[in-house]
Write an enzyme that holds these catalytic residues in place. Sequence first.
Site, PDB file in Angstrom:
ATOM      1  N   ASP A 278       0.804  -1.225   0.000  1.00 31.51           N
ATOM      2  CA  ASP A 278       0.000   0.000   0.000  1.00 31.51           C
ATOM      3  C   ASP A 278       0.838   1.277   0.000  1.00 31.51           C
ATOM      4  O   ASP A 278       0.372   2.333  -0.394  1.00 31.51           O
ATOM      5  CB  ASP A 278      -0.934   0.017   1.231  1.00 31.51           C
ATOM      6  CG  ASP A 278      -0.202  -0.275   2.537  1.00 31.51           C
ATOM      7  OD1 ASP A 278       1.030  -0.383   2.513  1.00 31.51           O
ATOM      8  OD2 ASP A 278      -0.874  -0.404   3.588  1.00 31.51           O
ATOM      9  N   HIS A 279       2.097   1.192   0.409  1.00 32.15           N
ATOM     10  CA  HIS A 279       2.929   2.401   0.510  1.00 32.15           C
ATOM     11  C   HIS A 279       3.652   2.716  -0.798  1.00 32.15           C
ATOM     12  O   HIS A 279       3.555   3.818  -1.320  1.00 32.15           O
ATOM     13  CB  HIS A 279       3.977   2.235   1.611  1.00 32.15           C
ATOM     14  CG  HIS A 279       3.449   2.397   3.001  1.00 32.15           C
ATOM     15  ND1 HIS A 279       2.517   1.561   3.547  1.00 32.15           N
ATOM     16  CD2 HIS A 279       3.738   3.306   3.967  1.00 32.15           C
ATOM     17  CE1 HIS A 279       2.255   1.952   4.788  1.00 32.15           C
ATOM     18  NE2 HIS A 279       2.983   3.009   5.058  1.00 32.15           N
TER      19      HIS A 279
ATOM     20  N   ASP B 189       3.733  -1.337  11.410  1.00 32.00           N
ATOM     21  CA  ASP B 189       3.294   0.004  11.042  1.00 32.00           C
ATOM     22  C   ASP B 189       2.684   0.630  12.293  1.00 32.00           C
ATOM     23  O   ASP B 189       1.920  -0.030  13.010  1.00 32.00           O
ATOM     24  CB  ASP B 189       2.251  -0.052   9.920  1.00 32.00           C
ATOM     25  CG  ASP B 189       2.005   1.332   9.366  1.00 32.00           C
ATOM     26  OD1 ASP B 189       2.569   1.663   8.306  1.00 32.00           O
ATOM     27  OD2 ASP B 189       1.268   2.110  10.013  1.00 32.00           O
TER      28      ASP B 189
ATOM     29  N   SER C  88       6.560   7.075  13.008  1.00 26.14           N
ATOM     30  CA  SER C  88       6.489   5.790  12.322  1.00 26.14           C
ATOM     31  C   SER C  88       7.190   4.657  13.079  1.00 26.14           C
ATOM     32  O   SER C  88       8.038   4.885  13.933  1.00 26.14           O
ATOM     33  CB  SER C  88       7.142   5.971  10.955  1.00 26.14           C
ATOM     34  OG  SER C  88       7.824   4.835  10.556  1.00 26.14           O
TER      35      SER C  88
HETATM   36  C1  MIC Z   1       3.820   6.323   8.444  1.00 27.22           C
HETATM   37  O1  MIC Z   1       2.644   6.631   8.481  1.00 27.22           O
HETATM   38  O2  MIC Z   1       4.735   7.052   8.894  1.00 27.22           O
HETATM   39  C2  MIC Z   1       4.200   4.982   7.832  1.00 27.22           C
HETATM   40  C3  MIC Z   1       4.884   5.253   6.554  1.00 27.22           C
HETATM   41  O3  MIC Z   1       3.043   4.236   7.580  1.00 27.22           O
HETATM   42  C4  MIC Z   1       5.102   4.244   8.818  1.00 27.22           C
HETATM   43  C5  MIC Z   1       5.680   3.008   8.323  1.00 27.22           C
HETATM   44  C6  MIC Z   1       6.884   3.181   7.458  1.00 27.22           C
HETATM   45  O4  MIC Z   1       7.682   4.106   7.642  1.00 27.22           O
HETATM   46  O5  MIC Z   1       7.076   2.310   6.600  1.00 27.22           O
HETATM   47  C7  MIC Z   1       4.432   3.934  10.163  1.00 27.22           C
HETATM   48  O6  MIC Z   1       3.488   4.583  10.542  1.00 27.22           O
HETATM   49  O7  MIC Z   1       4.911   3.061  10.900  1.00 27.22           O
HETATM   50 FE1  SF4 Z   2      -0.223   4.784   5.080  1.00 28.43          FE
HETATM   51 FE2  SF4 Z   2       1.068   5.464   7.319  1.00 28.43          FE
HETATM   52 FE3  SF4 Z   2      -0.402   7.259   5.970  1.00 28.43          FE
HETATM   53 FE4  SF4 Z   2      -1.610   5.324   7.227  1.00 28.43          FE
HETATM   54  S1  SF4 Z   2      -0.386   6.953   8.147  1.00 28.43           S
HETATM   55  S2  SF4 Z   2      -2.085   6.016   5.158  1.00 28.43           S
HETATM   56  S3  SF4 Z   2      -0.199   3.612   6.970  1.00 28.43           S
HETATM   57  S4  SF4 Z   2       1.468   6.237   5.266  1.00 28.43           S
END
Ligand code: MIC
Ligand code: SF4
Length: 640
Positions: free
Chosen positions: A64-65, A119, A533
């Site tokens: 999804d990322h 996550d 994160s």
């Molecule tokens: C975010 O919202 O910061 C992320 C990207 O989802 C991260 C995970 C990541 O850095 O891969 C998170 O929330 O853990």
């Molecule tokens: Fe994706 Fe993290 Fe954003 Fe949620 S907060 S939509 S998991 S990048």
Amino acid sequence: MGKTVAEKIIEEHIVEGIPKKGEEIGIRIDQTLTQDATGTMVYLEFEALGLDRIKTELSVSYVDHNLLQTDFKNADDHLFLQSAAQKYGIYFSKPGNGICHQVHLERFGVPGKTLLGSDSHTPTNGGCAMLAIGAGGLDVAIALAGQPFYLTYPRIMGVRLTGKLGPWVSAKDVILEMLRRLTVKGGVGYIIEYFGPGVENLSVTDRATIANMGAELGATTTIFPSDENTRLFLVSQGREHVWREIKTDPDAHYDKVIEIDLSQLEPLIACPSSPDNVKKVAEVEGIPVSQVIVGSCANSSYRDLMIVAKAMEGRRVHKKVSFEVNIGSGQVLENVAASGGLLDLIHAGTRIHQSGCLGCIGMGQAPATGAVSLRTFPRNFPGRSGTKNDLVYLCSPETAAAAAIFGKIMDPRNIGPYPEVKIPEKYIIHDTMTIPPLKDASKVEIIRGPNIKPFPHLPPLDEDVMAEVVLKVGDHITTDHILPAGNRILPLRSNIPAISEHVYEAIDPNFSIKTKGKKAVAVVGGENYGQGSSREHAALAPRYLGVRLKIAKSFARIHKANLINFGVIPLTFADPQDYDFIKEGDTVSINGLRSSILKGEEIIMVKIRDREIKTRLDVSLRHRKILAAGGLLNFIKGQG
Ligand code: MIC
Ligand code: SF4
């Protein structure tokens, strides 16, 4: 004495330690989730453990990322993840199927189960009464191997809800109110549990929005009870059989109680550039807006999208606004399409994107220079959108719709009568993009394109450590500062040598160059260091560059756990004023560090110039062995 929902689930899952607040406990993990940006490392780590099949009840690997395929890298990772899922017995959610937390809630969430996710927003599934915790990738790999997850038994903060939300006020405003009151570190060390008569006025997806952004409070997780609304949600997902009631006992004890009367809440907004910089929308009305985005794991439910669609019905998006919708899951997209909402959005002039994280993590959708962007996302840390000095505000879908219509920040109560959204009794189920595990995986080969690099070797801790302070930073440093995401750097998540060149790039572009040739490096930080994160890369990549010590005023939970997992010593100042004494360029030395750690010494004396300052190492006995081994993988394999 009676028990809270969280206590009940913890006690059903505890396999090590005693169920006492502040003690280290090990809990059994029933389910795991990974996403692609952290998942490649998780499966490389799982591979390093030498198992050929997962030991959890259910595990899902989401993509999804890293959806933009500007070259081979992300596509390589997707293939690696799909083949690893098939090999190890894991469900695979294909790119475009949606954001992990949203899809998991819809298709896999089970009240009373534990969920560990790589996550930080994994607590979203606390909306359906799961004990859902965000963790570093290595902790998830260990859970996949059937090992317990270790945590300090948190205190429990009860949030007593009364009343009912008024028109144009929704779940996002509840969590923004929590952030306004408690700030980004107000939840540290707590599980937040919602209770009281107001809970029944919130649907499971509303609860998920609130649980999601408990991560922004720094909480270990957030949980709601499993009640009639939970049952109805599971019925609508065709999964009623997994429902069971879980309620807090009337005489349960909370370590702290907060009261919120839902009927008193107004539309709120988090101003740039922190989720706790919260004001009433009415206070910032009139600021011109260039971009509005609805979506993310915080606000992607059918209700969220339909309320926006109905607000836009018969209206046009303001000519100066780029109004964008990232529908959080294929299922919501299909249901919003079937009920006509998509047509209203398209007709009003909305840019419709695929389901995924997208602009929330800087994978596209970066705003223009100096432009105000309103988003229904959970985070607005500086520069996270991909634009320097960005001006990102966080708000509810209702407030987002108002800005799209009026071209400026506007209290949504100005739109007109509040439309009614009827939630389907049964959603159209959309499982076509989820691939179940194979029964026999003996013939599956893991596909490893050139973007997949092996896990680096990390040597154990030496007896004496002498490290140069290459960087000193202030309070509330996020993992986005330590290791930025975005479309340039995210594709390097499965290549530690390459990604390490970007460590602290946003603060000091020469950081990685400065570490070259140094045996050991130290970094000094302020309060709440490493918030945000769960990305373990923010610990692993600096470690790869030689960072062995971090000395801060305080650490955020997941980052501290990640530092330990990769053998970086997280020290805190015994006297916070000593923070002012250390300068960049200083050499810090600790004689006999390894022995002190293994002996369980809590006070570690650090020599700097002509002084010795007192620091604390507040970790468990198990952590100490991991630190001495140079990291968790070495520890498990009996090395170091
Ligand atoms: C975010 O919202 O910061 C992320 C990207 O989802 C991260 C995970 C990541 O850095 O891969 C998170 O929330 O853990
Ligand atoms: Fe994706 Fe993290 Fe954003 Fe949620 S907060 S939509 S998991 S990048």
